[in-house]
Design a protein around this motif. Structure first.
Motif, PDB file in Angstrom:
ATOM      1  N   ALA A  17      -4.242   0.190  13.982  1.00 44.16           N
ATOM      2  CA  ALA A  17      -4.226   0.766  12.715  1.00 44.16           C
ATOM      3  C   ALA A  17      -4.001  -0.143  11.589  1.00 44.16           C
ATOM      4  O   ALA A  17      -4.874  -0.057  10.571  1.00 44.16           O
ATOM      5  N   VAL A  18      -3.158  -1.239  11.782  1.00 46.19           N
ATOM      6  CA  VAL A  18      -3.258  -2.266  10.540  1.00 46.19           C
ATOM      7  C   VAL A  18      -4.560  -3.092  10.528  1.00 46.19           C
ATOM      8  O   VAL A  18      -4.889  -3.773   9.789  1.00 46.19           O
ATOM      9  N   ALA A  19      -5.103  -3.195  11.700  1.00 48.76           N
ATOM     10  CA  ALA A  19      -6.307  -4.144  11.877  1.00 48.76           C
ATOM     11  C   ALA A  19      -7.437  -3.341  11.113  1.00 48.76           C
ATOM     12  O   ALA A  19      -8.115  -3.958  10.338  1.00 48.76           O
ATOM     13  N   VAL A  20      -7.478  -2.093  11.255  1.00 51.27           N
ATOM     14  CA  VAL A  20      -8.419  -1.221  10.291  1.00 51.27           C
ATOM     15  C   VAL A  20      -8.185  -1.463   9.111  1.00 51.27           C
ATOM     16  O   VAL A  20      -9.146  -1.426   8.192  1.00 51.27           O
ATOM     17  N   ILE A  21      -6.767  -1.213   8.419  1.00 45.57           N
ATOM     18  CA  ILE A  21      -6.397  -1.391   7.062  1.00 45.57           C
ATOM     19  C   ILE A  21      -7.152  -2.679   6.713  1.00 45.57           C
ATOM     20  O   ILE A  21      -7.810  -2.604   5.524  1.00 45.57           O
ATOM     21  N   ARG A  22      -6.761  -3.700   7.350  1.00 46.53           N
ATOM     22  CA  ARG A  22      -7.334  -5.262   7.136  1.00 46.53           C
ATOM     23  C   ARG A  22      -8.827  -5.192   6.842  1.00 46.53           C
ATOM     24  O   ARG A  22      -9.517  -5.575   6.028  1.00 46.53           O
ATOM     25  N   ALA A  23      -9.676  -4.448   7.896  1.00 46.22           N
ATOM     26  CA  ALA A  23     -11.097  -4.526   7.870  1.00 46.22           C
ATOM     27  C   ALA A  23     -11.433  -3.902   6.435  1.00 46.22           C
ATOM     28  O   ALA A  23     -12.492  -4.236   5.876  1.00 46.22           O
ATOM     29  N   LEU A  24     -10.840  -2.500   6.388  1.00 46.95           N
ATOM     30  CA  LEU A  24     -11.365  -1.867   4.877  1.00 46.95           C
ATOM     31  C   LEU A  24     -11.075  -2.488   3.540  1.00 46.95           C
ATOM     32  O   LEU A  24     -11.868  -2.587   2.650  1.00 46.95           O
ATOM     33  N   ALA A  25      -9.910  -3.411   3.812  1.00 43.90           N
ATOM     34  CA  ALA A  25      -9.405  -4.012   2.393  1.00 43.90           C
ATOM     35  C   ALA A  25     -10.274  -5.098   2.045  1.00 43.90           C
ATOM     36  O   ALA A  25     -10.483  -5.701   0.987  1.00 43.90           O
ATOM     37  N   GLN A  26     -11.379  -5.737   3.221  1.00 43.99           N
ATOM     38  CA  GLN A  26     -11.980  -6.710   2.698  1.00 43.99           C
ATOM     39  C   GLN A  26     -13.027  -6.249   1.700  1.00 43.99           C
ATOM     40  O   GLN A  26     -13.482  -7.127   0.959  1.00 43.99           O
ATOM     41  N   THR A  27     -13.469  -5.019   1.778  1.00 39.05           N
ATOM     42  CA  THR A  27     -14.360  -4.248   0.906  1.00 39.05           C
ATOM     43  C   THR A  27     -13.792  -3.689  -0.183  1.00 39.05           C
ATOM     44  O   THR A  27     -14.202  -3.726  -1.448  1.00 39.05           O
ATOM     45  N   ASP A  28     -12.858  -2.700   0.299  1.00 41.75           N
ATOM     46  CA  ASP A  28     -12.395  -1.558  -0.608  1.00 41.75           C
ATOM     47  C   ASP A  28     -10.876  -1.639  -0.439  1.00 41.75           C
ATOM     48  O   ASP A  28     -10.285  -0.852   0.509  1.00 41.75           O
ATOM     49  N   ALA A  29     -10.074  -2.492  -1.207  1.00 42.73           N
ATOM     50  CA  ALA A  29      -8.672  -2.341  -0.987  1.00 42.73           C
ATOM     51  C   ALA A  29      -8.037  -0.964  -1.415  1.00 42.73           C
ATOM     52  O   ALA A  29      -6.848  -0.728  -0.816  1.00 42.73           O
ATOM     53  N   SER A  30      -8.553  -0.487  -2.479  1.00 45.24           N
ATOM     54  CA  SER A  30      -7.840   0.827  -2.850  1.00 45.24           C
ATOM     55  C   SER A  30      -7.934   1.979  -1.821  1.00 45.24           C
ATOM     56  O   SER A  30      -6.905   2.494  -1.446  1.00 45.24           O
ATOM     57  N   VAL A  31      -9.052   2.068  -1.174  1.00 49.33           N
ATOM     58  CA  VAL A  31      -9.217   3.203   0.068  1.00 49.33           C
ATOM     59  C   VAL A  31      -8.424   2.579   1.197  1.00 49.33           C
ATOM     60  O   VAL A  31      -7.626   3.643   1.755  1.00 49.33           O
ATOM     61  N   ALA A  32      -8.286   1.401   1.417  1.00 47.71           N
ATOM     62  CA  ALA A  32      -7.436   0.683   2.448  1.00 47.71           C
ATOM     63  C   ALA A  32      -6.122   1.067   2.172  1.00 47.71           C
ATOM     64  O   ALA A  32      -5.196   1.390   3.070  1.00 47.71           O
ATOM     65  N   GLN A  33      -5.735   1.285   0.966  1.00 49.60           N
ATOM     66  CA  GLN A  33      -4.196   1.355   0.559  1.00 49.60           C
ATOM     67  C   GLN A  33      -3.858   2.931   0.864  1.00 49.60           C
ATOM     68  O   GLN A  33      -2.996   3.407   1.424  1.00 49.60           O
ATOM     69  N   VAL A  34      -4.966   3.648   0.420  1.00 48.44           N
ATOM     70  CA  VAL A  34      -4.649   5.221   0.658  1.00 48.44           C
ATOM     71  C   VAL A  34      -4.581   5.483   2.234  1.00 48.44           C
ATOM     72  O   VAL A  34      -3.629   6.224   2.574  1.00 48.44           O
ATOM     73  N   LEU A  35      -5.412   4.922   2.931  1.00 46.67           N
ATOM     74  CA  LEU A  35      -5.519   5.318   4.465  1.00 46.67           C
ATOM     75  C   LEU A  35      -3.965   4.410   5.199  1.00 46.67           C
ATOM     76  O   LEU A  35      -3.190   5.291   5.946  1.00 46.67           O
ATOM     77  N   ALA A  36      -3.560   3.281   4.329  1.00 47.09           N
ATOM     78  CA  ALA A  36      -2.287   2.794   4.915  1.00 47.09           C
ATOM     79  C   ALA A  36      -1.174   3.717   4.620  1.00 47.09           C
ATOM     80  O   ALA A  36      -0.062   4.108   5.624  1.00 47.09           O
ATOM     81  N   TYR A  37      -1.032   4.171   3.319  1.00 44.27           N
ATOM     82  CA  TYR A  37       0.093   5.147   3.002  1.00 44.27           C
ATOM     83  C   TYR A  37       0.015   6.160   4.042  1.00 44.27           C
ATOM     84  O   TYR A  37       1.118   6.853   4.300  1.00 44.27           O
ATOM     85  N   HIS A  38      -1.245   6.596   4.187  1.00 41.88           N
ATOM     86  CA  HIS A  38      -1.343   8.084   5.094  1.00 41.88           C
ATOM     87  C   HIS A  38      -0.731   7.803   6.531  1.00 41.88           C
ATOM     88  O   HIS A  38       0.072   8.494   6.907  1.00 41.88           O
ATOM     89  N   TYR A  39      -1.136   6.677   6.841  1.00 41.43           N
ATOM     90  CA  TYR A  39      -0.433   6.240   8.459  1.00 41.43           C
ATOM     91  C   TYR A  39       0.880   6.220   8.271  1.00 41.43           C
ATOM     92  O   TYR A  39       1.560   6.778   9.219  1.00 41.43           O
ATOM     93  N   VAL A  40       1.595   5.582   7.071  1.00 39.07           N
ATOM     94  CA  VAL A  40       3.068   5.585   7.201  1.00 39.07           C
ATOM     95  C   VAL A  40       3.674   7.016   6.896  1.00 39.07           C
ATOM     96  O   VAL A  40       4.844   7.319   7.367  1.00 39.07           O
ATOM     97  N   ASN A  41       3.005   7.853   6.037  1.00 36.21           N
ATOM     98  CA  ASN A  41       3.594   9.052   5.695  1.00 36.21           C
ATOM     99  C   ASN A  41       3.797  10.119   6.849  1.00 36.21           C
ATOM    100  O   ASN A  41       4.581  10.786   7.269  1.00 36.21           O
TER     101      ASN A  41
END
Length: 393
Positions: A66-90
């Motif tokens: 999951a965090v590797a996915v967040i890392r991959a998305l953040a290279q291009t769009d850190a905002s969407v990566a942040q929403v997904l990161a919080y989604h996973y944790v919530n």
């Protein structure tokens, strides 16, 4: 399929999605609107159900994936990566903090409906109260910094019970975004992370029932692992920003014609000063990536212990993750700043968008002071001390 192969498969999905997000990331950043179409792309890709156990309808992936996915998305769009990161944790509260019966119910609902989970739990803004009623509670108050709450399907909400037998206890519930009385205020106006949907939410006499409860507050080690999980997600988010910033800078340097008039090289890409800076940043990012991978797998091992995880297990992994946060915070800030030294004055044009990486990391790195992470690591190394369990430690 091995865990490594499964991780590679989902990272490939994220990288393909990142290419789509890259098409209009600058325009969306400037608009600052909620990323509703982008969350649909996350749902369609299968990434929103990544951490839901397979037996409950999800992909059954590990946290390191999951965090590797967040890392991959953040290279291009850190905002969407942040929403997904919080989604996973919530969403992970269903696994960490809920009872087995409640956890299965929330996981199944999340997978079936492909929910994106926002939150309204900011502990530095504790202006939420659950007032007991005959049928449950009435929720009132306002929370700032509620990531994903205005764009996701459900909102994880945490507050204190005021009155009755449970007076003073912390209660966490899950509410539909469109429930009566839930009012996102649309006041997110930050320097960066502009599409992270992180504005305030006002709760105006919201009716809450027992079926909305996901967990009661607990310092039990396993139940509180969602805090190390979010810090691990941050570390990978920051690393992704650094990787994306350097990758864009390399492309720009390769496209530069000629060289500085005092240089001994004919091209900027051959200039020793340019090569020195790129080499320095690349080496630091590579080291941070190795640390991130090691830390992600260490977290998987603690999660696999389940409720057998001890306070010592939790304390140790929290320190390992704090180390990662320190390193990636500095690496991303340094990279996003120094790349301009090799890309030149033309790269400062708004149309280039190189500033997006710096604005994003500068904004999110302020989430909680990294100096306290340094103290956390130092206190553990010197004295074997752990910080008290909280939503930051």
């Amino acid at each position: 399929m091995t865990a490594h192969a499964d991780r590679q498969r989902w990272v490939a999905v994220a990288e393909e999605l990142a290419q789509t997000l890259a098409i209009d990331v600058l325009d969306r950043d400037r608009s600052g609107v909620d990323p509703l179409p982008q969350l649909d792309l996350l749902r369609e890709s299968g990434l929103t159900t990544l951490l839901v156990p397979a037996e409950f309808g999800g992909q059954g992936a590990t946290w390191s994936t999951a965090v590797a996915v967040i890392r991959a998305l953040a290279q291009t769009d850190a905002s969407v990566a942040q929403v997904l990161a919080y989604h996973y944790v919530n969403e992970s509260n269903a696994g960490f903090a809920a009872t087995a019966e409640a956890g299965e119910r929330w996981y199944r609902a999340s997978a079936t409906n492909r929910w994106v989970w926002g939150d309204s739990v900011n502990p530095t803004d504790p202006d939420l109260a659950f007032t007991p009623t005959a049928d449950g509670w009435i929720l009132s108050g306002t929370k700032r910094f509620s990531t994903g709450a205005s764009a996701g399907d459900v909102v994880l909400v945490s507050g204190t019970v005021s009155g009755g037998d449970d007076d003073g206890r912390n209660l966490t519930v899950v509410l539909e975004r469109n429930r009566a009385g839930v009012r996102p205020l649309g006041d997110w106006d930050a320097l960066g992370q502009r599409q992270s949907a992180s504005g305030s939410v006002r709760f105006e006499d919201v009716a809450v029932g027992s079926d909305d409860v996901i967990a009661w507050g607990s310092d039990e080690p396993f139940a509180s692992l969602f805090t190390p999980a979010i810090q691990l997600s941050f570390g990978n988010l920051y690393l992704g920003v650094a990787q994306g910033a350097l990758a864009q800078a390399i492309d720009l340097v390769r496209e530069r014609r000629g060289s500085w008039f005092l240089s001994t090289a004919d091209r900027y890409r051959d200039d020793p000063f340019t090569q020195r800076i790129v080499g320095d940043l690349d080496a630091k990012i590579a080291a941070a990536e190795a640390l991130a991978d090691r830390t992600g797998e260490a977290f998987d091992a603690v999660v696999a212990l389940g409720h057998a995880a001890t306070a010592e297990d939790r304390g140790r992994i929290a320190v390992e993750i704090a180390r990662l946060k320190i390193v990636t915070n500095e690496t991303a800030l340094d990279t996003a700043h120094r790349i301009f030294e090799v890309t030149g004055s033309s790269s400062a044009k708004a149309s280039t968008g190189l500033d997006l990486h710096w604005r994003n990391i500068r904004t999110h790195s302020l989430h909680d002071p990294v100096d306290f992470k340094r103290l956390e690591v130092g206190a553990y190394i010197l004295n074997g001390e752990n910080q008290p369990i909280s939503l930051y430690t």
